[in-house]
Design a protein around this motif. Structure first.
Motif, mmCIF file in Angstrom:
data_model
loop_
_atom_site.group_PDB
_atom_site.id
_atom_site.type_symbol
_atom_site.label_atom_id
_atom_site.label_comp_id
_atom_site.label_asym_id
_atom_site.label_seq_id
_atom_site.Cartn_x
_atom_site.Cartn_y
_atom_site.Cartn_z
ATOM 1 N N SER A 1 0.839 -1.196 0.000
ATOM 2 C CA SER A 1 0.000 0.000 0.000
ATOM 3 C C SER A 1 0.870 1.241 0.000
ATOM 4 C CB SER A 1 -0.893 -0.007 1.249
ATOM 5 O OG SER A 1 -1.462 1.259 1.503
ATOM 6 N N LEU A 2 0.297 2.344 -0.460
ATOM 7 C CA LEU A 2 0.959 3.642 -0.356
ATOM 8 C C LEU A 2 1.429 3.922 1.067
ATOM 9 C CD1 LEU A 2 -1.605 5.874 -2.290
ATOM 10 C CD2 LEU A 2 0.724 5.430 -3.037
ATOM 11 N N THR A 3 0.674 3.431 2.026
ATOM 12 C CA THR A 3 0.935 3.761 3.425
ATOM 13 C C THR A 3 1.889 2.784 4.110
ATOM 14 O OG1 THR A 3 -1.015 2.505 4.145
ATOM 15 C CG2 THR A 3 -1.333 4.838 3.656
ATOM 16 N N PHE A 4 2.334 1.729 3.424
ATOM 17 C CA PHE A 4 3.255 0.757 4.012
ATOM 18 C C PHE A 4 4.693 1.136 3.647
ATOM 19 C CE2 PHE A 4 0.095 -3.081 3.988
ATOM 20 C CZ PHE A 4 -0.738 -2.374 4.836
ATOM 21 N N TRP A 5 5.530 1.272 4.663
ATOM 22 C CA TRP A 5 6.921 1.656 4.440
ATOM 23 C C TRP A 5 7.842 0.768 5.266
ATOM 24 C CZ3 TRP A 5 8.857 5.783 1.399
ATOM 25 C CH2 TRP A 5 7.863 6.467 0.680
ATOM 26 N N LYS A 6 8.991 0.464 4.709
ATOM 27 C CA LYS A 6 9.970 -0.399 5.374
ATOM 28 C C LYS A 6 11.180 0.411 5.807
ATOM 29 C CE LYS A 6 12.688 -4.629 4.691
ATOM 30 N NZ LYS A 6 12.988 -5.748 3.779
ATOM 31 N N GLY B 1 14.436 -3.225 9.319
ATOM 32 C CA GLY B 1 13.618 -4.209 8.619
ATOM 33 C C GLY B 1 12.160 -4.141 8.991
ATOM 34 N N GLU B 2 11.786 -3.259 9.925
ATOM 35 C CA GLU B 2 10.400 -3.161 10.358
ATOM 36 C C GLU B 2 9.544 -2.505 9.272
ATOM 37 O OE1 GLU B 2 7.849 -1.614 14.250
ATOM 38 O OE2 GLU B 2 9.747 -0.641 13.742
ATOM 39 N N VAL B 3 8.311 -3.012 9.105
ATOM 40 C CA VAL B 3 7.370 -2.422 8.159
ATOM 41 C C VAL B 3 6.261 -1.757 8.952
ATOM 42 C CG1 VAL B 3 5.847 -2.816 6.189
ATOM 43 C CG2 VAL B 3 7.894 -4.221 6.485
ATOM 44 N N VAL B 4 5.975 -0.512 8.615
ATOM 45 C CA VAL B 4 5.009 0.278 9.364
ATOM 46 C C VAL B 4 3.975 0.877 8.416
ATOM 47 C CG1 VAL B 4 6.669 0.844 11.183
ATOM 48 C CG2 VAL B 4 6.451 2.351 9.189
ATOM 49 N N LYS B 5 2.885 1.292 9.013
ATOM 50 C CA LYS B 5 1.861 2.019 8.267
ATOM 51 C C LYS B 5 1.874 3.464 8.746
ATOM 52 C CE LYS B 5 -3.147 2.413 7.593
ATOM 53 N NZ LYS B 5 -4.473 1.895 8.013
ATOM 54 N N ILE B 6 1.935 4.395 7.796
ATOM 55 C CA ILE B 6 1.939 5.807 8.164
ATOM 56 C C ILE B 6 0.663 6.463 7.657
ATOM 57 C CG2 ILE B 6 4.450 5.886 8.077
ATOM 58 C CD1 ILE B 6 4.251 7.412 5.481
ATOM 59 N N THR C 1 8.872 11.966 -4.533
ATOM 60 C CA THR C 1 9.503 12.662 -5.648
ATOM 61 C C THR C 1 10.980 12.339 -5.790
ATOM 62 O OG1 THR C 1 7.917 14.456 -5.460
ATOM 63 C CG2 THR C 1 9.955 14.935 -6.645
ATOM 64 N N ASP C 2 11.671 12.152 -4.647
ATOM 65 C CA ASP C 2 13.126 11.986 -4.721
ATOM 66 C C ASP C 2 13.591 10.744 -3.973
ATOM 67 O OD1 ASP C 2 13.914 14.576 -2.235
ATOM 68 O OD2 ASP C 2 12.502 12.904 -2.213
ATOM 69 N N LEU C 3 12.906 9.625 -4.198
ATOM 70 C CA LEU C 3 13.292 8.388 -3.536
ATOM 71 C C LEU C 3 14.724 7.978 -3.859
ATOM 72 C CD1 LEU C 3 10.225 5.965 -3.754
ATOM 73 C CD2 LEU C 3 11.440 6.661 -1.692
ATOM 74 N N ASP C 4 15.192 8.323 -5.040
ATOM 75 C CA ASP C 4 16.514 7.873 -5.464
ATOM 76 C C ASP C 4 17.631 8.837 -5.057
ATOM 77 O OD1 ASP C 4 15.395 9.750 -7.251
ATOM 78 O OD2 ASP C 4 16.962 9.269 -8.702
ATOM 79 N N VAL C 5 17.285 9.942 -4.423
ATOM 80 C CA VAL C 5 18.277 10.950 -4.058
ATOM 81 C C VAL C 5 18.790 10.679 -2.645
ATOM 82 C CG1 VAL C 5 18.690 13.418 -3.723
ATOM 83 C CG2 VAL C 5 17.146 12.636 -5.529
ATOM 84 N N ASN C 6 20.100 10.821 -2.452
ATOM 85 C CA ASN C 6 20.721 10.622 -1.150
ATOM 86 C C ASN C 6 20.442 9.214 -0.624
ATOM 87 O OD1 ASN C 6 21.610 13.353 -1.272
ATOM 88 N ND2 ASN C 6 19.600 14.007 -0.569
ATOM 89 N N SER C 7 20.418 9.053 0.702
ATOM 90 C CA SER C 7 20.226 7.725 1.288
ATOM 91 C C SER C 7 18.992 7.740 2.181
ATOM 92 C CB SER C 7 21.461 7.317 2.106
ATOM 93 O OG SER C 7 22.582 7.226 1.287
ATOM 94 N N LYS C 8 17.840 7.503 1.618
ATOM 95 C CA LYS C 8 16.620 7.462 2.401
ATOM 96 C C LYS C 8 16.599 6.186 3.232
ATOM 97 C CE LYS C 8 14.688 11.210 0.745
ATOM 98 N NZ LYS C 8 15.776 11.633 -0.104
ATOM 99 N N ASN C 9 16.183 6.314 4.481
ATOM 100 C CA ASN C 9 16.126 5.139 5.353
ATOM 101 C C ASN C 9 14.828 4.376 5.203
ATOM 102 O OD1 ASN C 9 14.697 7.321 6.594
ATOM 103 N ND2 ASN C 9 14.640 6.139 8.491
ATOM 104 N N MET C 10 13.821 4.991 4.583
ATOM 105 C CA MET C 10 12.519 4.349 4.423
ATOM 106 C C MET C 10 12.220 4.155 2.939
ATOM 107 S SD MET C 10 11.363 4.140 7.617
ATOM 108 C CE MET C 10 9.581 3.940 7.491
ATOM 109 N N ILE C 11 11.710 2.983 2.577
ATOM 110 C CA ILE C 11 11.296 2.729 1.191
ATOM 111 C C ILE C 11 9.872 2.196 1.197
ATOM 112 C CG2 ILE C 11 13.641 2.275 0.387
ATOM 113 C CD1 ILE C 11 12.881 -0.730 0.390
ATOM 114 N N PRO C 12 9.114 2.422 0.130
ATOM 115 C CA PRO C 12 7.742 1.901 0.077
ATOM 116 C C PRO C 12 7.739 0.374 0.118
ATOM 117 C CG PRO C 12 8.124 3.528 -1.652
ATOM 118 C CD PRO C 12 9.457 3.192 -1.081
ATOM 119 N N ALA C 13 6.836 -0.189 0.912
ATOM 120 C CA ALA C 13 6.681 -1.643 0.973
ATOM 121 C C ALA C 13 5.573 -2.033 0.007
ATOM 122 C CB ALA C 13 6.354 -2.098 2.395
ATOM 123 N N VAL C 14 5.945 -2.151 -1.266
ATOM 124 C CA VAL C 14 4.996 -2.523 -2.318
ATOM 125 C C VAL C 14 5.649 -3.554 -3.229
ATOM 126 C CG1 VAL C 14 3.745 -0.327 -2.311
ATOM 127 C CG2 VAL C 14 5.727 -0.607 -3.808
#
Length: 410
Positions: free
Chosen positions: A254-259, A264-269, A281-294
């Motif tokens: 889901s849009l709201t599921f993030w890892k 390794g924890e998956v949460v809903k925001i 918009t900028d998932l690929d920029v720098n080092s994001k600690n959270m990625i979409p769980a899809v």
């Protein structure tokens, strides 16, 4: 089934655990299993048509690159090579973006073989891993474009979704037992409607486990918190509460599921976090600690991905709902997803009394033979006309048409 911690706790569980060895309900209460595909989202808004989202992806990628047309041609060529079974569809964003997941995995495996190259293999391995990182960045960029497009295109508020409210009300009214709603889409339209209508539902988010969620950037070696929100950890078992008989699950995320990549924890925001924080918009920029769980993957990678948490848990919930329900409502689903089809076939094969199945689609493209082949309905099951019904006018207003009345009559 693994994860069903609440089995046999109460005889008042509306029948979800009171089934025989063949998976047939033993009580008078009627359960319903719903499998919903893109057609349900389109019923909310035409902006969510698969081809429209794919065009947005192509336009965004073309705008980023100076030689946009060549980039799109290369994108289609790569995806076409990955989908080597003749099923490549240039209008399917999952195939286009999912190709990069396959490429990244192949490059990583190839890097493990660089020892065979003899001297100098260290630089070769580094080069391969650099290219793998490039493929991964393309995957994240494409994922961000698609999810942001879906978020921006989904209608919000009572008035914008009111035309679909009768459908959800009628489902809840007609079926007094447990309703398993497997939403194969990434949007939160079903969740929003259930919440607005005050229906008794729950999802994979565990309200007993609140979570503090921080989005960070690692820019020039300095970690900065760019967003902080209250959310919930996802369940680790199918321990749905007794009083929430509508169980909404997202087998493909889901849009709201993030890892959290660190834990390794998956949460809903909350959805408002996505609207205020420009993470897509900028998932690929720098080092994001959270990625979409899809599961935004092509046909080659999807069978592997759905075995990962939390998708495997959602699949178990979907399978359990199909096995314990004598009525299956399949809405706006193309029957092109083999992972989903396997669950339909397995559930059908386990039931001695075959379920009544209503297929809600639009137009004549989806044929009866396609459905029967996908779910494994053979001659040994008898004439399908007694169990499989079609409504070809789209899901909006379905609850008022004869096909619905026939489907729910017994």
């Amino acid at each position: 089934m693994a994860g069903l911690k609440s089995a046999n706790r109460s005889e008042e569980r509306l029948g979800i655990d009171r089934i025989d060895t063949e998976g047939n309900a033993l009580v008078d209460v009627r359960n319903l299993a719903v499998v919903a595909g893109n057609g349900l989202s389109v019923a909310f808004s035409n902006d969510l048509v698969l081809g429209t989202i794919t065009e947005k992806l192509k336009n965004e990628l073309s705008a980023i690159a100076p030689n946009g047309d060549q980039v799109l041609q290369a994108l289609a060529k790569i995806a076409g090579r990955i989908e080597d079974d003749g099923s490549f569809d240039e209008g399917d964003f999952e195939q286009l973006v999912g190709a990069f997941e396959s490429q990244a995995a192949l490059l990583e495996d190839l890097a493990d073989l660089t020892g065979l190259a003899g001297e100098g293999n260290t630089s070769l391995q580094a080069s391969l891993l650099e290219v793998r990182g490039f493929a991964g960045d393309l995957l994240k960029k494409g994922t961000g474009i698609i999810l942001k497009t879906i978020l921006d295109s989904a209608p919000t508020g009572w008035d914008a979704t009111a035309h679909m409210h009768p459908f959800f009300r009628q489902i809840c009214h007609e079926y007094s037992g447990d309703i398993t709603f497997a939403n194969l889409n990434y949007d939160s339209l079903v969740l929003s409607c259930l919440a607005m209508l005050g229906l008794p539902f729950c999802d994979l988010a565990d309200p007993r486990r609140p979570a503090q969620i921080k989005f960070t950037d690692d820019e020039a070696g300095e970690v900065k918190v760019v967003g902080e929100y209250e959310g919930w950890s996802l369940r680790d078992a199918l321990d749905f509460p007794f009083n929430k008989r509508i169980r909404l699950v997202h087998p493909h995320g889901s849009l709201t599921f993030w890892k959290d990549m660190n834990t390794g924890e998956v949460v809903k925001i909350p959805l408002n976090a996505l609207r205020t924080h420009n993470i897509f918009t900028d998932l690929d920029v720098n080092s994001k600690n959270m990625i979409p769980a899809v599961v935004l993957a092509n046909s080659r990678e999807k069978p592997r991905r759905v075995k990962e948490y939390p998708f495997d848990l959602a699949y178990k919930a979907m399978a359990h709902g199909l096995s314990t329900s004598d009525h299956w409502l399949i809405v706006g689903y193309s029957f092109r997803d083999e992972s989903v089809n396997i669950e339909l076939r397995n559930a059908l094969s386990r039931k001695t009394v075959k379920p009544k199945i209503l297929i809600s689609t639009f137009g004549d493209e989806l044929t009866e033979e396609m459905v029967k082949d996908s779910i494994g309905w053979g001659t040994e099951h008898g004439p399908s006309v007694q169990n499989i019904y079609f409504d070809r006018e789209g899901v909006e207003g379905l609850e008022q048409r004869p096909s619905w009345k026939i489907f729910t009559s017994s």
